[in-house]
Design a protein around this motif. Structure first.
Motif, PDB file in Angstrom:
ATOM      1  N   ALA A 217      63.939  38.847   8.301  1.00 52.76           N
ATOM      2  CA  ALA A 217      64.836  38.604   7.163  1.00 52.76           C
ATOM      3  C   ALA A 217      66.157  39.337   7.355  1.00 52.76           C
ATOM      4  N   ALA A 218      66.097  40.517   7.968  1.00 47.06           N
ATOM      5  CA  ALA A 218      67.322  41.267   8.234  1.00 47.06           C
ATOM      6  C   ALA A 218      68.230  40.525   9.212  1.00 47.06           C
ATOM      7  N   GLU A 219      67.650  39.607   9.983  1.00 44.50           N
ATOM      8  CA  GLU A 219      68.426  38.793  10.920  1.00 44.50           C
ATOM      9  C   GLU A 219      68.927  37.501  10.274  1.00 44.50           C
ATOM     10  N   GLY A 220      68.600  37.294   8.989  1.00 46.83           N
ATOM     11  CA  GLY A 220      69.125  36.143   8.270  1.00 46.83           C
ATOM     12  C   GLY A 220      68.146  35.024   7.995  1.00 46.83           C
ATOM     13  N   PHE A 221      66.841  35.253   8.226  1.00 46.29           N
ATOM     14  CA  PHE A 221      65.839  34.209   8.028  1.00 46.29           C
ATOM     15  C   PHE A 221      64.959  34.524   6.818  1.00 46.29           C
ATOM     16  N   ALA A 222      64.772  33.534   5.949  1.00 48.01           N
ATOM     17  CA  ALA A 222      63.757  33.660   4.912  1.00 48.01           C
ATOM     18  C   ALA A 222      62.393  33.448   5.572  1.00 48.01           C
ATOM     19  N   VAL A 223      61.403  34.247   5.193  1.00 47.34           N
ATOM     20  CA  VAL A 223      60.100  34.209   5.865  1.00 47.34           C
ATOM     21  C   VAL A 223      58.972  34.111   4.848  1.00 47.34           C
ATOM     22  N   LEU A 224      58.141  33.089   4.987  1.00 46.51           N
ATOM     23  CA  LEU A 224      56.936  32.961   4.171  1.00 46.51           C
ATOM     24  C   LEU A 224      55.717  33.243   5.029  1.00 46.51           C
ATOM     25  N   ILE A 225      54.865  34.157   4.573  1.00 44.26           N
ATOM     26  CA  ILE A 225      53.555  34.389   5.200  1.00 44.26           C
ATOM     27  C   ILE A 225      52.494  33.877   4.233  1.00 44.26           C
ATOM     28  N   PRO A 226      51.916  32.713   4.473  1.00 41.01           N
ATOM     29  CA  PRO A 226      50.821  32.246   3.613  1.00 41.01           C
ATOM     30  C   PRO A 226      49.546  33.028   3.924  1.00 41.01           C
ATOM     31  N   ASP A 227      48.805  33.401   2.901  1.00 38.88           N
ATOM     32  CA  ASP A 227      47.574  34.159   3.121  1.00 38.88           C
ATOM     33  C   ASP A 227      46.422  33.194   3.376  1.00 38.88           C
ATOM     34  N   LEU A 228      46.185  32.891   4.625  1.00 39.52           N
ATOM     35  CA  LEU A 228      45.168  31.904   5.001  1.00 39.52           C
ATOM     36  C   LEU A 228      43.748  32.395   4.778  1.00 39.52           C
ATOM     37  N   PHE A 229      43.566  33.691   4.575  1.00 42.55           N
ATOM     38  CA  PHE A 229      42.227  34.231   4.365  1.00 42.55           C
ATOM     39  C   PHE A 229      41.878  34.358   2.887  1.00 42.55           C
ATOM     40  N   ALA A 230      42.769  33.929   2.004  1.00 47.07           N
ATOM     41  CA  ALA A 230      42.564  34.145   0.571  1.00 47.07           C
ATOM     42  C   ALA A 230      41.383  33.360   0.017  1.00 47.07           C
ATOM     43  N   ARG A 231      40.983  32.297   0.687  1.00 47.45           N
ATOM     44  CA  ARG A 231      39.859  31.488   0.192  1.00 47.45           C
ATOM     45  C   ARG A 231      38.501  32.129   0.455  1.00 47.45           C
TER      46      ARG A 231
ATOM     47  N   GLY B  57      69.788  28.704   3.816  1.00 48.23           N
ATOM     48  CA  GLY B  57      69.812  29.046   5.232  1.00 48.23           C
ATOM     49  C   GLY B  57      68.489  28.767   5.913  1.00 48.23           C
ATOM     50  N   PRO B  58      68.360  29.189   7.174  1.00 46.03           N
ATOM     51  CA  PRO B  58      67.148  28.926   7.944  1.00 46.03           C
ATOM     52  C   PRO B  58      65.957  29.732   7.429  1.00 46.03           C
ATOM     53  N   ALA B  59      64.767  29.191   7.675  1.00 44.04           N
ATOM     54  CA  ALA B  59      63.548  29.840   7.190  1.00 44.04           C
ATOM     55  C   ALA B  59      62.437  29.703   8.213  1.00 44.04           C
ATOM     56  N   LEU B  60      61.420  30.547   8.056  1.00 42.88           N
ATOM     57  CA  LEU B  60      60.280  30.569   8.975  1.00 42.88           C
ATOM     58  C   LEU B  60      58.969  30.612   8.198  1.00 42.88           C
TER      59      LEU B  60
ATOM     60  N   ASP C 282      65.954  21.466   6.166  1.00 39.42           N
ATOM     61  CA  ASP C 282      66.055  20.879   7.503  1.00 39.42           C
ATOM     62  C   ASP C 282      66.099  21.934   8.598  1.00 39.42           C
ATOM     63  N   ARG C 283      65.956  23.219   8.225  1.00 36.54           N
ATOM     64  CA  ARG C 283      66.066  24.307   9.207  1.00 36.54           C
ATOM     65  C   ARG C 283      64.893  25.275   9.055  1.00 36.54           C
ATOM     66  N   ILE C 284      63.695  24.752   9.256  1.00 35.39           N
ATOM     67  CA  ILE C 284      62.495  25.576   9.145  1.00 35.39           C
ATOM     68  C   ILE C 284      61.805  25.657  10.503  1.00 35.39           C
ATOM     69  N   GLY C 285      61.491  26.885  10.902  1.00 36.42           N
ATOM     70  CA  GLY C 285      60.752  27.126  12.134  1.00 36.42           C
ATOM     71  C   GLY C 285      59.443  27.833  11.836  1.00 36.42           C
ATOM     72  N   THR C 286      58.710  28.181  12.884  1.00 35.37           N
ATOM     73  CA  THR C 286      57.438  28.876  12.702  1.00 35.37           C
ATOM     74  C   THR C 286      57.273  29.949  13.767  1.00 35.37           C
ATOM     75  N   ILE C 287      56.544  30.996  13.404  1.00 28.69           N
ATOM     76  CA  ILE C 287      56.258  32.094  14.316  1.00 28.69           C
ATOM     77  C   ILE C 287      54.843  32.581  14.020  1.00 28.69           C
ATOM     78  N   GLY C 288      54.097  32.963  15.058  1.00 28.02           N
ATOM     79  CA  GLY C 288      52.733  33.418  14.834  1.00 28.02           C
ATOM     80  C   GLY C 288      52.259  34.345  15.937  1.00 28.02           C
ATOM     81  N   PHE C 289      51.234  35.119  15.617  1.00 25.80           N
ATOM     82  CA  PHE C 289      50.757  36.167  16.514  1.00 25.80           C
ATOM     83  C   PHE C 289      49.258  36.043  16.750  1.00 25.80           C
ATOM     84  N   CYS C 290      48.843  36.040  18.032  1.00 29.46           N
ATOM     85  CA  CYS C 290      47.436  35.951  18.416  1.00 29.46           C
ATOM     86  C   CYS C 290      46.835  34.683  17.803  1.00 29.46           C
TER      87      CYS C 290
END
Length: 233
Positions: free
Chosen positions: A53-67, A29-32, A109-117
């Motif tokens: 995810a409760a709305e049906g989207f798989a969500v990956l949050i990459p930890d950009l500060f891990a380096r 299914g779709p993912a973000l 083929d169904r990947i979107g993106t979402i971000g804050f600030c």
């Protein structure tokens, strides 16, 4: 279901992240790809991922500060990357997207993106890469837009850091002929979608950007974003 994961970056580094998938995941299914705000991998960012995810989207949050070891320096480098439109963080996000696309739960083929600030700036940059079907920036740094996938953007009317930008963004997306939904919530300020507890939250709420949670605006933004995702993902 929410789990800690790791994925390989282009330089061979193993980067951590958080993956949240719908409890009833079946066919791909779709993912973000979700980019967090300047506070990093907080409980609120995890909560937002669970809500999506409760709305049906798989969500990956990459930890950009891990380096890095010092959060303030990580934020400064990330903001510089947003302003330049190039940098390690964008490369790490792309590595995360490729990892996500290979997951059995995900339709590549169904990947979107979402971000804050800060993450909203990344989401808007990613909208122009041709790799995402839809982008949802929240109260991002004002950025020029050369091209974009469909965009659903949300801002607070009391946030002086973005004043006038939503109108310019909407006009630009009109000019490009890009499907969009740009909303400004008059009673909300910066960071209206998430809660910032403790002293940091109290200081942010009293700042000129009025950064504090606004329940009514957050609920409506969630509704708009999910509806837009369902249409374009």
């Amino acid at each position: 279901m929410q789990t800690e994961i790791s994925f390989p970056a282009d330089d061979g580094t193993s980067l951590p992240g958080v993956l949240t998938v719908p409890d009833a995941a079946g066919a791909p299914g779709p993912a973000l790809v979700m980019i967090y705000e300047a506070f990093g991998m907080t409980d609120e960012m995890r909560r937002v991922a669970r809500d999506l995810a409760a709305e049906g989207f798989a969500v990956l949050i990459p930890d950009l500060f891990a380096r890095g070891r010092i959060t303030a320096l990580c934020v400064a480098r990330a903001v510089r990357t947003v302003r330049r439109g190039a940098g390690r963080e964008l490369e790490d996000i792309e590595a995360g997207r490729r990892w996500l696309a290979r997951r059995a739960e995900v339709d590549a083929d169904r990947i979107g993106t979402i971000g804050f600030c800060m993450g909203g700036g990344f989401a808007l940059l990613l909208a122009g890469t041709g790799r995402y079907k839809v982008s949802a920036p929240f109260y991002n740094l004002p950025l020029p837009v050369a091209r974009a996938c469909p965009v659903v953007a949300s801002y607070g009317g009391r946030d002086v850091s973005t004043r006038g930008y939503p109108e310019r963004l909407e006009a630009r997306l009109d000019e490009l002929g890009v499907p969009h939904d740009v909303a400004t919530y008059p009673e909300a300020g910066h960071s209206f979608f998430t809660r910032t507890p403790g002293v940091k939250g109290a200081i942010a709420a009293r700042s000129p950007i009025h950064a504090e949670y606004h329940a009514e605006s957050a609920a409506d933004a969630h509704r708009r974003v999910v509806a837009f995702f369902r249409e374009h993902l």
